[in-house]
Write a protein that holds these residues in place. Structure first.
Motif, PDB file in Angstrom:
ATOM      1  N   SER A  81     -58.452   5.865   0.091  1.00 14.07           N
ATOM      2  CA  SER A  81     -59.351   7.023   0.171  1.00 14.07           C
ATOM      3  C   SER A  81     -60.428   6.993  -0.912  1.00 14.07           C
ATOM      4  O   SER A  81     -61.583   7.338  -0.655  1.00 14.07           O
ATOM      5  N   THR A  82     -60.068   6.594  -2.128  1.00 11.95           N
ATOM      6  CA  THR A  82     -61.071   6.588  -3.199  1.00 11.95           C
ATOM      7  C   THR A  82     -62.128   5.513  -2.919  1.00 11.95           C
ATOM      8  O   THR A  82     -63.313   5.720  -3.180  1.00 11.95           O
TER       9      THR A  82
ATOM     10  N   ILE B   7     -60.528  11.697   1.327  1.00 15.00           N
ATOM     11  CA  ILE B   7     -61.884  11.133   1.416  1.00 15.00           C
ATOM     12  C   ILE B   7     -62.894  12.275   1.478  1.00 15.00           C
ATOM     13  O   ILE B   7     -63.900  12.271   0.781  1.00 15.00           O
TER      14      ILE B   7
ATOM     15  N   GLY C 109     -63.567  13.612  -1.758  1.00 13.59           N
ATOM     16  CA  GLY C 109     -64.246  12.696  -2.677  1.00 13.59           C
ATOM     17  C   GLY C 109     -65.722  12.464  -2.378  1.00 13.59           C
ATOM     18  O   GLY C 109     -66.467  12.004  -3.244  1.00 13.59           O
TER      19      GLY C 109
ATOM     20  N   ILE D 160     -71.186   8.395 -19.845  1.00  8.84           N
ATOM     21  CA  ILE D 160     -69.948   7.702 -19.442  1.00  8.84           C
ATOM     22  C   ILE D 160     -70.238   6.796 -18.241  1.00  8.84           C
ATOM     23  O   ILE D 160     -69.852   5.625 -18.225  1.00  8.84           O
TER      24      ILE D 160
ATOM     25  N   ALA E 243     -64.466   6.837  -0.115  1.00  7.15           N
ATOM     26  CA  ALA E 243     -65.411   7.839  -0.626  1.00  7.15           C
ATOM     27  C   ALA E 243     -66.471   7.180  -1.503  1.00  7.15           C
ATOM     28  O   ALA E 243     -67.656   7.540  -1.454  1.00  7.15           O
TER      29      ALA E 243
ATOM     30  N   ILE F  16     -65.793  -0.777  -7.747  1.00  4.39           N
ATOM     31  CA  ILE F  16     -65.088  -1.239  -8.956  1.00  4.39           C
ATOM     32  C   ILE F  16     -64.983  -0.102  -9.971  1.00  4.39           C
ATOM     33  O   ILE F  16     -63.946   0.085 -10.610  1.00  4.39           O
ATOM     34  N   HIS F  17     -66.033   0.682 -10.085  1.00  5.89           N
ATOM     35  CA  HIS F  17     -66.045   1.841 -10.986  1.00  5.89           C
ATOM     36  C   HIS F  17     -64.929   2.825 -10.631  1.00  5.89           C
ATOM     37  O   HIS F  17     -64.300   3.428 -11.496  1.00  5.89           O
ATOM     38  N   THR F  18     -64.635   2.941  -9.351  1.00 10.60           N
ATOM     39  CA  THR F  18     -63.656   3.900  -8.839  1.00 10.60           C
ATOM     40  C   THR F  18     -62.218   3.405  -8.977  1.00 10.60           C
ATOM     41  O   THR F  18     -61.287   4.196  -9.038  1.00 10.60           O
ATOM     42  N   THR F  19     -62.055   2.077  -9.000  1.00  8.87           N
ATOM     43  CA  THR F  19     -60.714   1.482  -8.954  1.00  8.87           C
ATOM     44  C   THR F  19     -60.346   0.699 -10.215  1.00  8.87           C
ATOM     45  O   THR F  19     -59.178   0.384 -10.420  1.00  8.87           O
ATOM     46  N   ALA F  20     -61.357   0.347 -11.028  1.00  6.95           N
ATOM     47  CA  ALA F  20     -61.163  -0.570 -12.162  1.00  6.95           C
ATOM     48  C   ALA F  20     -60.535  -1.881 -11.686  1.00  6.95           C
ATOM     49  O   ALA F  20     -59.788  -2.530 -12.414  1.00  6.95           O
ATOM     50  N   ASP F  21     -60.858  -2.272 -10.467  1.00  7.09           N
ATOM     51  CA  ASP F  21     -60.260  -3.466  -9.866  1.00  7.09           C
ATOM     52  C   ASP F  21     -61.375  -4.418  -9.416  1.00  7.09           C
ATOM     53  O   ASP F  21     -62.029  -4.185  -8.406  1.00  7.09           O
ATOM     54  N   PHE F  22     -61.549  -5.488 -10.185  1.00  6.96           N
ATOM     55  CA  PHE F  22     -62.644  -6.430  -9.904  1.00  6.96           C
ATOM     56  C   PHE F  22     -62.403  -7.263  -8.648  1.00  6.96           C
ATOM     57  O   PHE F  22     -63.312  -7.916  -8.162  1.00  6.96           O
TER      58      PHE F  22
ATOM     59  N   ILE G 190     -69.168  -3.039 -16.241  1.00  4.93           N
ATOM     60  CA  ILE G 190     -68.882  -3.719 -14.968  1.00  4.93           C
ATOM     61  C   ILE G 190     -69.862  -4.883 -14.774  1.00  4.93           C
ATOM     62  O   ILE G 190     -69.462  -6.002 -14.436  1.00  4.93           O
TER      63      ILE G 190
ATOM     64  N   SER H 251     -70.150   2.735 -18.170  1.00  6.76           N
ATOM     65  CA  SER H 251     -69.202   2.100 -17.242  1.00  6.76           C
ATOM     66  C   SER H 251     -69.887   1.015 -16.424  1.00  6.76           C
ATOM     67  O   SER H 251     -69.374  -0.102 -16.306  1.00  6.76           O
TER      68      SER H 251
END
Lengths: 205, 205
Positions: free
Chosen positions: A191-192, A78, A81, A10, A195, A39-45, A18, A14
């Motif tokens: 926090s994510t 944090i 995480g 996975i 971490a 980006i992996h943690t948030t899915a936000d580019f 990305i 992922s």
């Protein structure tokens, strides 16, 4: 239902996705590892543009971690995480004081955030060389004040408080003092994200 | 440096800014509280479009919380982020089993994620009526399977796994079974989002 169940598979898939979606955007090896993990943690580019890494931040952070330094985090999230197994093999540990009884009492008396009082107490612990702030701008402002007063001298500050009141301003202030930092410009962070940055540094070792 | 230090004032100002920037977008009272708390946590207004709340989700969630039900979270971060003081006044508590020794061992043997095995064990605990999944799509897929097999019957699933492999698909699958849900469509979500949704429900009580 069919889906990938192997955690390593996975994560591998992922990071391939990305990398592909970042397209032509290239970063140097170590920054790449940090940016992609966020980006992996948030899915936000957007974080590819928001992350700003001081030229000395990665070297100083890695050295501090290798030396077994402690990390102060402004939230329990944090702390939860961060990969504490990896950290402990280096002799490090994570500290957070916002639920400390003295801190709670003093914050109430002074009418300030627990995060602020907790940062003051954390600066008394000379093993703490890395600060990871993912929530409270007040914690970051207070840390900056203590540094200016000569009461703290961290090796690295991960300054990614999130929100609408003071978050951006606290990060702008952090960029103007002489301490290596990793920040997310503007309002975003959390926090994510905090971490993920610490873990990326740990995985670079 | 001048900045707002009173935590209640910071939160109040934050929600005023969020309300202002949402402009003409209006939601009913209870959905509004959830959506704004998620935006407050992420500084990401996309969540106003990404959040999808099943018509029965808020009623069922609040009833389960009032009844002192337990909440299963797929990460320690969500557990850390939930307001456990408020939850405990209702008789509830938060459970997470990914670090359980048996779970770790079994996951390794079967070559699946710890999250999956932990969900199976959680379904044996009949006090757990709410599942908050913020990280692992595999946990959500597994929970859906167990529900289909009649082995679990939650009152509410907060299904907000984040990421690039299975996150979107697991949430799509969740919308097709007959259980009240709160989800974030697509790839976004995460532990902070999951905790924010649970806390918004707690603050509605």
């Amino acid at each position: 239902m069919k889906y990938i169940k192997d955690p390593r598979e996975i994560e591998k898939r992922s990071f391939e996705i990305i990398t592909k979606e970042l397209g032509d955007r290239k970063f140097n090896h170590r920054e790449d590892k940090i940016i992609k993990r966020v980006i992996h943690t948030t899915a936000d580019f957007e974080y590819a543009d928001l992350l700003e890494i001081h030229p000395e931040a990665i070297d100083k952070g890695i050295k501090a971690l290798k030396d077994g330094s402690y990390i102060y985090t402004d939230t329990q999230m944090i702390k939860a995480g961060i990969n504490k197994r990896k950290l402990s093999t280096l002799g490090g540990k994570v500290c957070n004081l916002v639920h400390d009884k003295e801190v709670v009492k003093e914050a109430k008396e002074r009418g300030v955030t627990r995060s602020m009082v907790a940062i003051e107490k954390a600066c008394d612990n000379k093993n703490i060389k890395i600060f990871a702030i993912g929530n409270a701008p007040t914690a970051l402002f207070q840390l900056i004040n203590l540094i200016k007063e000569g009461k703290a001298k961290p090796e690295l500050i991960v300054g990614v408080p999130v929100g609408f009141v003071g978050a951006k301003e606290s990060k702008d202030a952090l960029m103007n003092i002489n301490v290596p930092y990793i920040i997310t410009k503007g309002r975003k962070g959390g926090s994510t994200v905090s971490a993920a940055i610490i873990n990326a540094l740990l995985y670079l070792i």
